[in-house]
Scaffold this active site. Sequence first.
Site, PDB file in Angstrom:
ATOM      1  N   ARG A 183      17.965 -39.902  69.055  1.00 56.01           N
ATOM      2  CA  ARG A 183      18.491 -40.195  67.755  1.00 56.01           C
ATOM      3  C   ARG A 183      19.070 -41.324  67.506  1.00 56.01           C
ATOM      4  O   ARG A 183      20.156 -41.612  68.331  1.00 56.01           O
ATOM      5  CB  ARG A 183      19.265 -38.752  67.448  1.00 56.01           C
TER       6      ARG A 183
ATOM      7  N   HIS B 135       9.639 -44.746  66.614  1.00 57.25           N
ATOM      8  CA  HIS B 135       9.959 -43.410  66.891  1.00 57.25           C
ATOM      9  C   HIS B 135       8.796 -42.632  67.457  1.00 57.25           C
ATOM     10  O   HIS B 135       8.171 -41.992  66.760  1.00 57.25           O
ATOM     11  CB  HIS B 135      10.356 -42.647  65.751  1.00 57.25           C
TER      12      HIS B 135
ATOM     13  N   GLU C  33      16.456 -45.276  60.068  1.00 57.84           N
ATOM     14  CA  GLU C  33      15.065 -45.487  60.166  1.00 57.84           C
ATOM     15  C   GLU C  33      14.281 -44.734  58.992  1.00 57.84           C
ATOM     16  O   GLU C  33      13.257 -45.192  58.629  1.00 57.84           O
ATOM     17  CB  GLU C  33      14.757 -44.993  61.575  1.00 57.84           C
TER      18      GLU C  33
END
Length: 332
Positions: free
Chosen positions: A233, A294, A262
């Site tokens: 994260r 991601h 993000e």
Amino acid sequence: MEIVAYGVTADERPLLTAAFPAPHRLRCLELVLDRDTASTAAGHEVICTGVNDVLDAEVLRRLADGGTRMITQRSTGYNNIDLDAARALGMGVARVSGYSPHSVAEFAWALALAVNRRVVRAVTRTREFDFRLNGLMGRDLHGRTAGVLGTGRIGEAFARIAAGFGMRLLGYDIAPNPECERLGMEYAPPERVFAESDLISLHLPLLPETHHVVDRAALARMKDDAILVNTSRGGLIDAQALVETLRAGRLDGVGLDVYEEEAGIFFFDHSLDVMTDDVLARLMSFRNVLVSSHQAYFTRDAVGEIVATTAGNVADYLAGRTGDNTLVAPAR
């Protein structure tokens, strides 16, 4: 029943559609669910969401007003959902509590190796027929120390690969993993992990106590030539402090698959836009930093497990069941 799914990628769509055969109908949308798009869920009792969707109290209220009773999140993380608001509205929330840990662990290693051996820089050069080796020297990882913060299923998978490289294992978690200990991992306080590791990989959940676990103090403890990888994260790292560390010429390399801000950036095409996030733009300007969008979880195996679990969560809701994936039980 028609179910609407948000933030669905082209690669994910066929797997997700196959997981919901008749009599269910699945409507897949690429758009992000937020205050501006909540109206698209009207009339849908069950919706399927992703980590970029904004499910704050206001969005949840609009969803509830439109008839939504159940939210099935296609991820392990759920910090984008206001669970208290969902509970107050009588809405159910379920997530995917686990999927292939190898997808993320292997990608973390892909970043670590690419950073260490300057793979992206090398390929960029050879595409222009520049075959010099200047500036491409890496180092052996064998015999060096891998620090693993968070030794759950993904951290364990990362540690197994590190053991295969012949690395010394140093770990931190609130509860030691016996499988990691069998690999020879020594557990230590975070301060020691930061100070002694040549490669640090983050696999912690994002909680109030882990927010910015990699802060200025932690970065100051790290070796000048350490490698830092984050596939967990973005909020685990103080990005501004990381920029300052890199500007000082410290750290051999950084691999980031996640970034604290993000949302609204990752998963979208901004190639024609002006990048207004100065911290992200600065991070990407360093030659020893790799940023991906991601995608660590994004394998056919992992996504297949995610959509299968999501379909199971919908089936549980329709049958009036709760289980390990239930975060908030719907009011009946």
